[in-house]
Scaffold this motif. Structure first.
Motif, mmCIF file in Angstrom:
data_model
loop_
_atom_site.group_PDB
_atom_site.id
_atom_site.type_symbol
_atom_site.label_atom_id
_atom_site.label_comp_id
_atom_site.label_asym_id
_atom_site.label_seq_id
_atom_site.Cartn_x
_atom_site.Cartn_y
_atom_site.Cartn_z
ATOM 1 N N ASP A 1 14.551 -0.523 0.619
ATOM 2 C CA ASP A 1 13.891 -1.651 -0.112
ATOM 3 C C ASP A 1 13.017 -2.494 0.119
ATOM 4 N N GLY A 2 12.139 -1.574 0.640
ATOM 5 C CA GLY A 2 10.796 -2.023 1.088
ATOM 6 C C GLY A 2 10.847 -2.596 2.525
ATOM 7 N N GLU A 3 11.998 -2.709 3.100
ATOM 8 C CA GLU A 3 11.927 -3.192 4.727
ATOM 9 C C GLU A 3 11.810 -2.038 5.600
ATOM 10 N N VAL B 1 3.151 -11.746 -4.963
ATOM 11 C CA VAL B 1 3.436 -10.429 -4.758
ATOM 12 C C VAL B 1 4.175 -9.905 -5.827
ATOM 13 N N GLU B 2 3.740 -8.773 -6.445
ATOM 14 C CA GLU B 2 4.361 -8.308 -7.862
ATOM 15 C C GLU B 2 5.698 -7.572 -7.241
ATOM 16 N N ARG B 3 5.424 -6.687 -6.451
ATOM 17 C CA ARG B 3 6.831 -5.800 -6.023
ATOM 18 C C ARG B 3 6.191 -5.478 -4.519
ATOM 19 N N ILE C 1 1.137 -4.876 1.507
ATOM 20 C CA ILE C 1 2.808 -4.534 1.164
ATOM 21 C C ILE C 1 3.090 -4.254 -0.197
ATOM 22 N N GLN C 2 2.084 -4.078 -1.158
ATOM 23 C CA GLN C 2 2.506 -3.477 -2.504
ATOM 24 C C GLN C 2 1.963 -1.946 -2.296
ATOM 25 N N HIS C 3 1.618 -1.466 -1.149
ATOM 26 C CA HIS C 3 1.452 0.171 -1.032
ATOM 27 C C HIS C 3 2.300 0.618 0.191
ATOM 28 N N HIS C 4 2.151 1.855 0.227
ATOM 29 C CA HIS C 4 2.862 2.730 1.239
ATOM 30 C C HIS C 4 1.954 2.762 2.378
ATOM 31 N N GLY C 5 2.374 2.682 3.806
ATOM 32 C CA GLY C 5 1.694 3.015 5.006
ATOM 33 C C GLY C 5 0.834 1.585 5.522
#
Length: 304
Positions: free
Chosen positions: A94-96, A248-250, A290-294
Motif C-alpha cells: 500500500d505504498g509503504e 499528492v494524488e496517489r 513518492i508518486q513513482h517507484h524507486g
C-alpha cells in the motif's frame, strides 16, 4: 557562486519488485539519494561528490559507473580489498516500505579508516552532508574520527548538514545511539530531522521540543520534517516558519521521500539562501518522488 557539495555515507545495491517474480537492480542509500537530488537541481557550476568506500569487485565497479552516470563524482571514494557494497531489498505494501538488508561485509563501514583522506575530502568541500545511518554503520572509533572532522569543518564555516534518520536496528545500544545522534547534531550547522523519529526515540512531545533540544546542542538552523503535515523551519535570525506539504494524488512508493526533500532543499538553499523558498520547492519535489517507484526518480518526471 560555484561550490562543492559532499555527501558521506553508504550506497547499497537496491533490489525491488518488478513484474511477476522478477527483481530490478538499482543503487541507493540515504546520503547518496540526497546527493542525486542535489545534483539534479544545483546550478551547473556546482559539483556534487559522494564519499564512501567500496570493494574492488565487479559489483563495486558497476556501482561506481552508475554513480558517475548520475553526475555525482566518485573521485574521493576509497577502494577496499576483500569488501563489497551492501545490499537491500524493498518490500512494498500500500505504498509503504519495509526492507531486508545484507551488509555484514559492507566496505562503507571502513569509510573513515583513512583519517587523512577523510580530512582532505571534507576540506575540499563547501557543503558536507551526513546522516544517522552514516554514523550507525561505523565502529565507535571510526564514528568519532568522522565527527572530529565534521566539527572541524563546522568551525571553519562550512555548511555541515545532518539528517538523524534514526534506524534503531542498525544500533546495538539505544543509549549509544541517542548519544551519537546528539554528537552528530553538535557537529552540524543545519539539521534536518523527521519529527516522528524524534518523538519515538527522544520522547519529544511536539516540534517545539525537537527544535529546543537541537538548539541546546548548538545547531543554528533546523528543518523539522513532519511527513504529510509539512515542515517547520527554525533558522538563526529569522522568524520560525511553517511550510505545508505539497498535494499528492496517489502514493506509490515512499522510498526516498525525505532524501529527495533534503537534496532539493540543499540545492535551492545553496543557490539563493532562502530556506522558505527551498522548503517549498523541496516539498513539491518530494511529493512527485513518492508518486513513482524507486529511490531515484529521473528529472523529467519531476515538476515543482
Amino acid at each position: 557562486m560555484a561550490g562543492r557539495l559532499l555527501s558521506i555515507g553508504e550506497c547499497m545495491v537496491e533490489l525491488m519488485q518488478a513484474e511477476g517474480d522478477f527483481l530490478r537492480k538499482g543503487y541507493a542509500g540515504d546520503t547518496f539519494n540526497t546527493a542525486y537530488y542535489a545534483r539534479l537541481f544545483l546550478p551547473k557550476d556546482w559539483s556534487v561528490d559522494y564519499f564512501t568506500a567500496v570493494g574492488t569487485d565487479t559489483v563495486s565497479d558497476e556501482m561506481l559507473a552508475f554513480i558517475e552516470k548520475t553526475g555525482v563524482g566518485t573521485g574521493y571514494i576509497r577502494r577496499v580489498e576483500g569488501r563489497s557494497p551492501g545490499l537491500y531489498m524493498i518490500h512494498l505494501k500500500d505504498g509503504e516500505r519495509s526492507f531486508s538488508y545484507w551488509r555484514s561485509v559492507s566496505a562503507a563501514k571502513t569509510l573513515a579508516d583513512d583519517a587523512d583522506h577523510l580530512r582532505a575530502t571534507i576540506e575540499a568541500s563547501d557543503i558536507v552532508v551526513f546522516s544517522g545511518i552514516t554514523l550507525a554503520i561505523l565502529a565507535p572509533t571510526a564514528a568519532e574520527t568522522l565527527l572530529l572532522e565534521l566539527r572541524r569543518a563546522k568551525a571553519a564555516g562550512k555548511l555541515v548538514v545532518f539528517d538523524p534518520n534514526i534506524r534503531p536496528r542498525l544500533w546495538n545500544d539505544k543509549q549509544y545511539m541517542l548519544e551519537t545522534i546528539s554528537a552528530g547534531a553538535r557537529a552540524s550547522s543545519l539539521i534536518m530531522p523527521s519529527f516522528d523519529d524524534e518523538a519515538v526515540h527522544f520522547g519529544d512531545a511536539d516540534i517545539a521540543a525537537t527544535i529546543a533540544r537541537y538548539r541546546g546542542l548548538g545547531v543554528g538552523n533546523i528543518v523539522v520534517k513532519d511527513g504529510a503535515k509539512g515542515v517547520t523551519l527554525s533558522f538563526a535570525e529569522r522568524p520560525e516558519t511553517f511550510v505545508p506539504s505539497a498535494r499528492v494524488e496517489r502514493i506509490v512508493d515512499t522510498t526516498s521521500a525525505g532524501d529527495s526533500f533534503n537534496g532539493a532543499f540543499l540545492a535551492r538553499y545553496a543557490a539563493d539562501g532562502d530556506p522558505q523558498a527551498a522548503a517549498t520547492f523541496a516539498a513539491s519535489i518530494a511529493a512527485n518522488v513518492i508518486q513513482h517507484h524507486g529511490a531515484l526518480v529521473p528529472k523529467d518526471k519531476l515538476t515543482a
